[in-house]
Design an enzyme around this catalytic site. Structure first.
Site, PDB file in Angstrom:
ATOM      1  N   HIS A  71       0.825  -1.212   0.000  1.00  0.00           N
ATOM      2  CA  HIS A  71       0.000   0.000   0.000  1.00  0.00           C
ATOM      3  C   HIS A  71       0.864   1.270   0.000  1.00  0.00           C
ATOM      4  O   HIS A  71       0.450   2.324   0.500  1.00  0.00           O
ATOM      5  CB  HIS A  71      -0.942   0.043   1.221  1.00  0.00           C
ATOM      6  CG  HIS A  71      -1.812  -1.160   1.359  1.00  0.00           C
ATOM      7  ND1 HIS A  71      -3.030  -1.271   0.728  1.00  0.00           N
ATOM      8  CD2 HIS A  71      -1.628  -2.327   2.043  1.00  0.00           C
ATOM      9  CE1 HIS A  71      -3.574  -2.439   1.035  1.00  0.00           C
ATOM     10  NE2 HIS A  71      -2.734  -3.093   1.821  1.00  0.00           N
ATOM     11  N   SER A  80      17.475  17.207 -16.834  1.00  0.00           N
ATOM     12  CA  SER A  80      16.673  18.426 -16.857  1.00  0.00           C
ATOM     13  C   SER A  80      17.374  19.512 -17.650  1.00  0.00           C
ATOM     14  O   SER A  80      18.603  19.644 -17.618  1.00  0.00           O
ATOM     15  CB  SER A  80      16.417  18.915 -15.423  1.00  0.00           C
ATOM     16  OG  SER A  80      15.771  20.171 -15.429  1.00  0.00           O
ATOM     17  N   LYS A 101      20.639  17.041 -12.278  1.00  0.00           N
ATOM     18  CA  LYS A 101      19.520  16.103 -12.145  1.00  0.00           C
ATOM     19  C   LYS A 101      19.671  14.963 -13.162  1.00  0.00           C
ATOM     20  O   LYS A 101      19.945  15.185 -14.335  1.00  0.00           O
ATOM     21  CB  LYS A 101      18.200  16.842 -12.371  1.00  0.00           C
ATOM     22  CG  LYS A 101      16.964  16.063 -11.945  1.00  0.00           C
ATOM     23  CD  LYS A 101      15.728  16.970 -12.042  1.00  0.00           C
ATOM     24  CE  LYS A 101      14.514  16.330 -11.399  1.00  0.00           C
ATOM     25  NZ  LYS A 101      14.075  15.143 -12.122  1.00  0.00           N
ATOM     26  N   GLU A 136      11.218   5.067 -17.889  1.00  0.00           N
ATOM     27  CA  GLU A 136      10.112   5.811 -18.483  1.00  0.00           C
ATOM     28  C   GLU A 136       9.900   5.420 -19.941  1.00  0.00           C
ATOM     29  O   GLU A 136       8.756   5.333 -20.426  1.00  0.00           O
ATOM     30  CB  GLU A 136      10.382   7.298 -18.355  1.00  0.00           C
ATOM     31  CG  GLU A 136      10.399   7.764 -16.902  1.00  0.00           C
ATOM     32  CD  GLU A 136      11.070   9.106 -16.703  1.00  0.00           C
ATOM     33  OE1 GLU A 136      11.473   9.723 -17.711  1.00  0.00           O
ATOM     34  OE2 GLU A 136      11.212   9.535 -15.544  1.00  0.00           O
TER      35      GLU A 136
END
Length: 476
Positions: free
Chosen positions: A200, A330, A336, A343
């Site tokens: 969860h 980025s 970053k 993805e």
């Protein structure tokens, strides 16, 4: 094939057509090119080559059965049949890939692509016999000879079955096997990396990162079984049913013989359909195979998304796994780095799930009476899905799975901070008192161990035993 430059004149039942002079296709293909300028996407080469293999097998069988010599109009010699076989094999080998320009959004039986293949093979066979592309009276005819004993209605779905099954066997199954093998290696290497489990999205009891990786490996192992089930769904071939399943204009043994040759050449268990009326009228086998491939995509999304979450950070996320740094993440935030291959592969899985929806819709709505008329896009979606999953998974395995590393310190720190350690107290102090300990630990910012020591819950020796996380990863 470019439509610019000099042309030659070809004929079909509707009359003369101007065709690029160097094109191996003919009039019916040119009409399809002009009628369907829709997506700019030609039929996948996997389907074209599968069709060429079917044409080669059909020519071999028709020759064995003496069908070419018994034709009342335009019977062929052995040399002419050999030319058809050689031409079909050359197309199968990809030597004429540039000569199949028909758009994927075409007539729903795939007739335009079938005729494209027939015309290329016929023209190449005639060339092998010494005839120029523009010559009149060429002996090999695309319909009478290359398409002998066949209909688009049985040949085209047969080619889709072959193309998809071969891609699953040669590309997807090995990619899944490589991913599973790599993750089993990680499971062994990470067997000593203690971490916290999660359900969860909340802290659960401890486990090892190796155990988690073993679950991912088994996911891919089971996906290999699903890939094999997709191949099994495609093993019955419609070839031999011709137009509507009756087998008109073909030999009674044609379908069985062609299927046997195709099975031998591909190494896959193809057989003639047991009922040609079923095999011609609907594409349930494609729907079933697509469903299995969708299941693989869902598994891929699950595993990849888990790895993405576990690599989140590096300061403010989970960061239990370190992924290779492949590119800046980025255009505005210096330093970053993002989980780009996660993805990418998640998008592949999403696209495959969408392709499956298309195949299912076409299966549900495209079949009326003796033919499904949405076959081309079904074939395109399936071939594309297998290709994208195979390619994406291979890249992910090589650049992420093989090179990712555990962050042992972070994993261990989460275990000690977890409130779920209170679970191990339950057999000793009961569920309610253990819950009270967890609640107090959360409110105070202390660990379960610190609260137990503070309140004198169990002796020091008992506490070390009960709250030993290594004891918690195995059944008592």
């Amino acid at each position: 094939m470019s439509q610019e430059g000099p042309f030659r004149e070809e004929w079909d039942p509707l009359g003369p057509v101007r065709v690029p002079a160097k094109a191996y296709y003919g009039a019916q293909t040119q009409r399809a090119v002009e009628n369907f300028p829709i997506s700019g996407r030609p039929m996948p080469r996997e389907i074209i080559r599968a069709l060429a293999l079917v044409k080669w097998a059909a020519a071999v069988v028709n020759h064995q059965l003496g069908r070419f010599g018994k034709l009342r109009k335009n019977p062929l010699t052995d040399a002419q049949v050999s030319a058809i076989c050689q031409a079909a094999w050359e197309v199968y080998e990809g030597k004429f890939d540039d000569h199949f320009p028909v758009d994927i959004f075409q007539t729903g039986s795939g007739t335009s692509t079938n005729m494209n293949v027939n015309e290329v093979i016929a023209n190449r066979a005639n060339e092998l016999l010494g005839f120029d592309l523009s010559a009149r009276g060429k002996p090999i005819h695309p319909n009478d000879h290359v398409n002998l004993g066949q209909s688009s209605n049985d040949v085209f779905p047969t080619a889709i079955h072959i193309a998809v099954a071969r891609e699953v066997h040669q590309q997807l199954a090995p990619a899944l096997a490589a991913a599973a093998s790599t993750l089993y290696e990680k499971a062994t290497a990470w067997a000593d990396v203690l971490k916290i489990g999660r359900t969860h999205l909340a802290d659960a009891t401890p486990m090892t990162l190796g155990q988690e990786a073993s679950g991912w490996a088994r996911h891919f192992e089971l996906s290999q079984h699903r890939a094999r089930k997709a191949i099994e769904a495609l093993r019955e071939l419609p070839i031999g049913g011709t137009a509507i399943g009756t087998g008109i204009n073909t030999h009674p043994e044609f379908g069985q013989r062609v299927a046997a040759i195709l099975a031998e050449k591909t190494g896959l268990p193809f057989v003639e359909a047991s009922n040609h009326f079923e095999a011609n009228s609907q594409r349930d086998a494609l729907v079933e195979a697509s469903g299995e491939i969708r299941s693989v995509a869902i598994t891929v999304f699950h595993v990849v998304n888990n790895i993405r979450w576990l690599s989140s950070g590096p300061r403010c996320g989970l960061y239990e796994i370190r992924l290779p740094e492949l590119q800046p993440g980025s255009s505005i935030m210096p330093g970053k780095v993002n989980p780009v291959l996660c993805e990418s592969l998640m998008q592949v899985a999403a696209h495959v799930i969408g392709n499956d929806a298309t195949v299912a819709f076409c299966g549900a709505t495209g079949g009326q009476f003796q033919l499904n008329v949405l076959m081309p896009i079904m074939g395109v979606c399936l071939v594309e899905s297998v290709h994208l999953l195979s390619r994406g998974l291979r890249i992910f395995t090589e650049r992420y799975l093989r090179l990712m590393e555990p962050n042992r310190e972070v994993c261990l720190s989460f275990v000690e901070k977890s409130l779920a350690l209170a679970t191990a107290l339950t057999p000793w102090i009961g569920y309610e008192q253990a819950a009270a300990v967890a609640k107090e630990a959360l409110a105070s910012g202390k660990t379960i161990r610190e609260i137990c020591r503070q309140k004198g819950i169990l002796s020091g020796e008992q506490l070390e035993h009960v709250l030993d996380p290594w004891r918690m990863i195995r059944a008592d």
